[in-house]
Design a protein around this motif. Structure first.
Motif, mmCIF file in Angstrom:
data_model
loop_
_atom_site.group_PDB
_atom_site.id
_atom_site.type_symbol
_atom_site.label_atom_id
_atom_site.label_comp_id
_atom_site.label_asym_id
_atom_site.label_seq_id
_atom_site.Cartn_x
_atom_site.Cartn_y
_atom_site.Cartn_z
ATOM 1 N N LYS A 117 0.837 -1.212 0.000
ATOM 2 C CA LYS A 117 0.000 0.000 0.000
ATOM 3 C C LYS A 117 0.873 1.265 0.000
ATOM 4 C CE LYS A 117 -3.547 -2.775 1.152
ATOM 5 N NZ LYS A 117 -3.313 -3.849 0.172
ATOM 6 N N LEU A 118 2.185 1.079 0.226
ATOM 7 C CA LEU A 118 3.033 2.271 0.339
ATOM 8 C C LEU A 118 3.158 2.987 -0.999
ATOM 9 C CD1 LEU A 118 5.971 1.062 2.637
ATOM 10 C CD2 LEU A 118 3.786 2.095 3.259
ATOM 11 N N THR A 119 2.963 4.303 -0.938
ATOM 12 C CA THR A 119 2.976 5.115 -2.158
ATOM 13 C C THR A 119 3.917 6.298 -1.978
ATOM 14 O OG1 THR A 119 0.682 4.538 -2.635
ATOM 15 C CG2 THR A 119 1.526 6.530 -3.677
ATOM 16 N N ILE A 120 4.736 6.560 -2.999
ATOM 17 C CA ILE A 120 5.516 7.802 -2.998
ATOM 18 C C ILE A 120 4.965 8.701 -4.097
ATOM 19 C CG2 ILE A 120 7.778 8.891 -3.260
ATOM 20 C CD1 ILE A 120 9.111 6.450 -2.261
ATOM 21 N N VAL A 121 4.651 9.946 -3.720
ATOM 22 C CA VAL A 121 4.172 10.927 -4.683
ATOM 23 C C VAL A 121 5.306 11.928 -4.906
ATOM 24 C CG1 VAL A 121 2.447 12.705 -5.146
ATOM 25 C CG2 VAL A 121 1.809 10.666 -3.828
ATOM 26 N N PHE A 122 5.698 12.103 -6.161
ATOM 27 C CA PHE A 122 6.796 13.021 -6.452
ATOM 28 C C PHE A 122 6.295 14.369 -6.935
ATOM 29 C CE2 PHE A 122 9.373 9.189 -6.714
ATOM 30 C CZ PHE A 122 10.528 9.625 -6.080
ATOM 31 N N ASN A 123 6.987 15.403 -6.498
ATOM 32 C CA ASN A 123 6.717 16.748 -6.980
ATOM 33 C C ASN A 123 8.051 17.474 -7.112
ATOM 34 O OD1 ASN A 123 5.685 19.806 -6.460
ATOM 35 N ND2 ASN A 123 4.181 18.519 -7.435
ATOM 36 N N ARG A 124 8.160 18.335 -8.142
ATOM 37 C CA ARG A 124 9.450 19.006 -8.357
ATOM 38 C C ARG A 124 9.811 19.970 -7.234
ATOM 39 N NH1 ARG A 124 7.735 19.480 -13.901
ATOM 40 N NH2 ARG A 124 6.769 21.450 -13.355
ATOM 41 N N THR A 125 8.804 20.649 -6.674
ATOM 42 C CA THR A 125 9.137 21.709 -5.723
ATOM 43 C C THR A 125 8.719 21.363 -4.290
ATOM 44 O OG1 THR A 125 7.025 22.838 -5.978
ATOM 45 C CG2 THR A 125 8.778 23.465 -7.506
ATOM 46 N N LYS A 126 9.436 21.958 -3.351
ATOM 47 C CA LYS A 126 9.131 21.752 -1.923
ATOM 48 C C LYS A 126 7.749 22.277 -1.593
ATOM 49 C CE LYS A 126 12.904 23.997 -0.976
ATOM 50 N NZ LYS A 126 14.124 24.591 -0.421
ATOM 51 N N HIS A 127 7.475 23.482 -2.154
ATOM 52 C CA HIS A 127 6.183 24.110 -1.895
ATOM 53 C C HIS A 127 5.052 23.194 -2.382
ATOM 54 C CE1 HIS A 127 3.230 27.194 -1.461
ATOM 55 N NE2 HIS A 127 2.909 27.126 -2.746
ATOM 56 N N GLY A 128 5.228 22.672 -3.590
ATOM 57 C CA GLY A 128 4.219 21.772 -4.160
ATOM 58 C C GLY A 128 4.059 20.525 -3.303
ATOM 59 N N ALA A 129 5.178 19.964 -2.842
ATOM 60 C CA ALA A 129 5.123 18.740 -2.025
ATOM 61 C C ALA A 129 4.338 19.004 -0.743
ATOM 62 C CB ALA A 129 6.540 18.261 -1.713
#
Ligand code: AMP
Length: 431
Positions: free
Chosen positions: A251-263
């Motif tokens: 069930k473990l999921t990693i969601v990637f985002n380019r920016t810290k703010h977005g994350a």
């Protein structure tokens, strides 16, 4: 090719550990690299994280330390491993501890973003193995807390990433002060011309080992691409998480985002919608990040939202789903990101979102992986018009990222400020 650890010339305590870890078969990079390294050859390895490359260098080095024990010398080390980020440094340090648990050796870590006093104290009596990020290591060398004159083994891990993050000068300065007579190993996910150049300068008749990530990843990772308007990405993410919660795999999921703010924004929105999640990125303290990672590994927080740099070296075996909430502007980062799932033989799924301003990033990624990512359009937020724009060769305007314009191919944020940490620091080890 050697297909068991048993026949390799590794010391008994190392083989015992491998047995206990139930590593029955060497991974391809291990089968190829370990025999060369045991012969004392320099090595240029093309392999990414997840291929078992850490053991491919840690085992021969530990073997040599075990067979030729030496008294420690103050401030010195016998083996120096340079890693681009502290997460990777910590991960490599852990691997040495694991594989070397039955032999006598001393190791320590040096990285930025934390106080230097404990690191100076740890180096005072000397160590066998030192794992370090370049910036802080140079600081400590300049302050004469570290002495590299006795290095017998040098490992440059993730050289491509190190150069992307602007560490070339630091790395060259470190290499220049190392003794001539040593065994040197470079590992990189890609062999771009600048890396080959560096290898030519610093390696002596290196053995070459290459593990192509596309082939290994494609077998274990199912990839999907969703054309989706930016405003619908969160809904689509929630749907994927709901499906993942019902899936047979992890069930473990990693969601990637380019920016810290977005994350941060994504993690907040997910938590508000009832999905336990945490963000890891360069603005979080080392302790916060380690805590978040530990909670993730234990499954207490099933969703980790990460920037590229923060996720480097994150070794979680059991990630079932990787979501690229945005597409990386560097095609290589796509391969790294999806490599977080499908590790150590497990099956994984990687779903990428592509909004209008990311269409060019998608083209670059597909050119790099030499594949068209299968489309997933059977969901309520599928944008047929974006799909048509992609097909028609439509060119989106440059994407705004961290206040800067990023051009197609994404070389715009490579210089100086590190990789997608957007904080303007010249040393990306704080990312
Ligand atoms: P690395 O590429 O070094 O980050 O390793 C990826 C993962 O594979 C780590 O979790 C290792 O513990 C695991 N691993 C490494 N070598 C083997 C092996 N020969 N058999 C099974 N698992 C392995």
């Amino acid at each position: 090719m050697i297909s068991t650890f048993e026949v390799m010339a590794l010391a008994a305590p190392l083989k015992q550990v491998l047995n206990e870890l139930e590593y029955t078969t060497p991974s391809p990079v291990q089968a190829q690299a370990i025999p060369f390294l045991l012969e004392g050859r320099d090595l240029l390895g093309c392999a990414q994280t997840g291929t078992g490359k850490t053991a491919s260098f840690a085992l021969p080095i530990l073997n040599s330390i075990h067979n030729n024990p030496r008294a420690l010398h103050p401030k010195r080390c016998r083996c120096l491993v340079l890693a681009p980020t502290r997460e990777l440094a910590i991960q490599v340090g852990k691997s040495f501890s694991t594989y070397g648990q039955k032999i006598r050796f001393r190791q320590t870590l040096i990285y930025g973003g934390v106080g230097q006093t404990p690191q100076v104290s740890a180096m005072r009596p000397g160590v066998d193995v030192l794992v370090a990020t370049p910036g802080r290591l140079l600081d400590l060398i300049e302050q004469r807390h570290v002495d590299l004159t006795a290095v017998e083994f040098l490992v440059l891990d993730e050289v491509d990433r190190m150069l992307d993050m602007g560490f070339l000068r630091d790395v060259k300065r470190i290499l220049a002060i190392l003794p001539q007579n040593k065994q040197s190993l470079f590992f990189s996910a890609t062999l771009a011309p600048n890396i080959v150049e560096l290898a030519k300068t610093f390696l002596r008749d290196p053995a070459r080992v290459s593990i192509t990530p596309e082939v290994t990843t494609a077998e274990r990772i199912e990839q999907r691409l969703c054309f989706v308007d930016r405003g619908n990405k969160m809904y689509l993410l929630e749907q994927l998480l709901d499906e993942q919660a019902k899936a047979e795999t992890s069930k473990l999921t990693i969601v990637f985002n380019r920016t810290k703010h977005g994350a941060n924004k994504i993690a907040k929105a997910l938590t508000a919608a009832g999905y336990e999640s945490e963000a890891i990125h360069g603005n979080k303290s080392q302790a916060q990040r380690e805590k978040a990672l530990a909670r993730f590994k234990q499954g207490l927080v099933p969703v980790l939202v990460a920037t590229d740099v923060a996720a480097r070296g994150v070794d979680v075996k059991d990630v079932g789903l990787v979501v690229n909430y945005d597409l990386p502007n560097e095609p290589e980062a796509y391969v790294h990101r999806i490599g977080r799932t499908g590790r150590a033989g497990a099956n994984g799924m990687a779903v990428s979102f592509c909004a209008e301003d990311e269409i060019d990033f998608l083209r670059d990624i597909e050119k790099t992986i030499k594949n068209v990512i299968p489309r997933l359009s059977d969901h309520p937020w599928h944008s047929e018009s974006l799909k048509q724009k992609y097909i028609s060769g439509y060119k989106p305007p440059a994407v705004k990222q961290g206040g800067r314009s990023v051009q197609k191919g994404g070389r715009g944020n490579r210089r100086g400020g590190g990789f997608s940490n957007g904080n303007g620091s010249s040393r990306a080890h704080s990312a």
